[in-house]
Scaffold this active site. Structure first.
Site, short mmCIF file in Angstrom:
data_model
loop_
_atom_site.label_atom_id
_atom_site.label_comp_id
_atom_site.label_asym_id
_atom_site.label_seq_id
_atom_site.Cartn_x
_atom_site.Cartn_y
_atom_site.Cartn_z
N ASP A 1 0.87 -1.19 0.00
CA ASP A 1 0.00 0.00 0.00
C ASP A 1 0.89 1.23 0.00
O ASP A 1 2.13 1.11 -0.03
CB ASP A 1 -0.92 -0.03 1.24
CG ASP A 1 -2.24 0.70 0.99
OD1 ASP A 1 -2.20 1.92 0.74
OD2 ASP A 1 -3.30 0.07 1.05
N ASN B 1 -5.82 -4.86 -6.22
CA ASN B 1 -7.00 -4.33 -5.53
C ASN B 1 -6.96 -2.82 -5.30
O ASN B 1 -8.01 -2.20 -5.15
CB ASN B 1 -7.11 -5.06 -4.17
CG ASN B 1 -8.03 -4.36 -3.21
OD1 ASN B 1 -9.24 -4.47 -3.31
ND2 ASN B 1 -7.46 -3.58 -2.27
N TYR C 1 -13.99 6.55 -13.23
CA TYR C 1 -14.03 5.31 -12.44
C TYR C 1 -14.70 4.19 -13.26
O TYR C 1 -14.20 3.06 -13.33
CB TYR C 1 -14.79 5.56 -11.13
CG TYR C 1 -14.74 4.45 -10.12
CD1 TYR C 1 -13.76 4.40 -9.13
CD2 TYR C 1 -15.68 3.42 -10.14
CE1 TYR C 1 -13.72 3.38 -8.18
CE2 TYR C 1 -15.65 2.40 -9.21
CZ TYR C 1 -14.68 2.38 -8.23
OH TYR C 1 -14.65 1.36 -7.29
N ILE D 1 -19.51 -1.19 -0.61
CA ILE D 1 -18.93 -1.96 0.50
C ILE D 1 -18.48 -0.99 1.60
O ILE D 1 -17.96 0.09 1.30
CB ILE D 1 -17.71 -2.79 0.02
CG1 ILE D 1 -18.07 -3.66 -1.22
CG2 ILE D 1 -17.15 -3.66 1.14
CD1 ILE D 1 -19.11 -4.73 -1.01
#
Ligand code: NAP
Length: 251
Positions: A38, A91, A157, A190
């Site tokens: 990350d 991800n 997006y 989510i």
């Protein structure tokens, strides 16, 4: 939980938060050595500490997915730590600017394409050669419901996530004969900082109402599908897009 990832090394990008952190935790619980990657060293270390606290194995590696050379270094680090790379989850992603297409800021467009689309390509560009060396592997690219339907004020997006599906299908076709499976996952809304950081309870309630199941999803529900696709139980599944959306796109 089964330890069906024993002996395997996994890279998870965007693993210091939300969905990526849940996937990193589940992979480690199921036996994988996980490279938690990350932007933040501190937050990546915190996820590694959670994993170690439950008896799992993880290393942090700071890397920006929109930097191809950082993705190369990430894969080299994973191979150095684990001996080979068998699993990867691309991800990392951002929400980005919100505006109609005719007003969409150009720098905002470039940023989202860089992270949400180019980042997945840069990841696979370096993961695939390492997986060929390992004799095979499995990759999951994190798309979205917005990989298959539009959403107002989110053209960048939506375009990036549709692109992730195309990249996934193509890489799957190219490498299936060599033992690498590539799939994408499409979550609806989510409960993670990406979604909740800037929204009040009323707006979150409205978003929950968009799902026939009547709520937004949990990171662990996305992890369960992702880890299934990475596992040998998904041995005949490649090139496809799998929703975890509480019925959102069934409407
Ligand atoms: P999150 O909680 O914000 O986690 C994403 C992580 O990725 C954060 O730690 C973020 O760091 C990191 N990141 C951002 N840009 C990066 C970069 N250039 N390089 C490396 N890491 C970077 O978000 P999430 O909801 O778990 O999202 C994970 C993925 O699921 C994304 O691809 C997202 O598009 C997708 N998704 C999410 C939802 C949802 O409703 N949450 C729905 C569908 C799909 P910072 O916090 O420092 O930015």
């Amino acid at each position: 939980m089964d330890r069906d990832f024993d002996g395997k090394t996994a890279i998870v990008t965007g693993a210091a938060s939300g969905i990526g952190a849940a996937i990193a935790r589940e992979l480690a619980e199921r036996g994988a050595l996980v490279i938690v990657s990350d932007l933040s060293q501190e937050q990546s270390d915190a996820v590694c500490a959670q994993i170690a606290g439950k008896g799992g194995r993880a290393h942090a590696f700071v890397a920006d997915v929109s930097d191809a050379s950082a993705m190369e270094r990430l894969v080299a680090f994973a191979v150095e730590k684990g001996g080979a790379l068998q699993l990867a989850v691309n991800n990392a992603g951002i929400g980005g600017a919100s505006d109609k297409t005719g007003d969409y800021p150009l720098d905002g467009w470039r940023k989202i394409i860089d992270v949400n689309l180019n980042g997945v390509f840069y990841g696979m560009r370096h993961q695939i050669p390492a997986m060929l060396e390992a004799g095979g592997g499995a990759i999951v690219n994190m798309a979205s419901i917005l990989g298959s339907v539009g959403f107002m004020n989110a053209s960048a997006y939506v375009a990036a996530k549709h692109g992730v599906l195309g990249l996934t299908k193509t890489a799957a076709m190219e490498y299936s004969a060599q033992g690498i499976r590539v799939n994408s996952v499409g979550p609806a809304f989510i409960d993670t900082p990406l979604l909740t950081a800037n929204l009040d309870d009323e707006t979150l309630g409205q978003l929950a109402g968009l799902h026939p199941i009547g709520r937004i999803g949990k990171p662990e529900e996305v992890s369960a599908l992702t880890c299934f696709l990475l596992s040998d139980r998904a041995s005949f599944i490649t090139g496809s897009y799998h929703l975890v959306d509480g019925g959102y796109t069934a409407q």
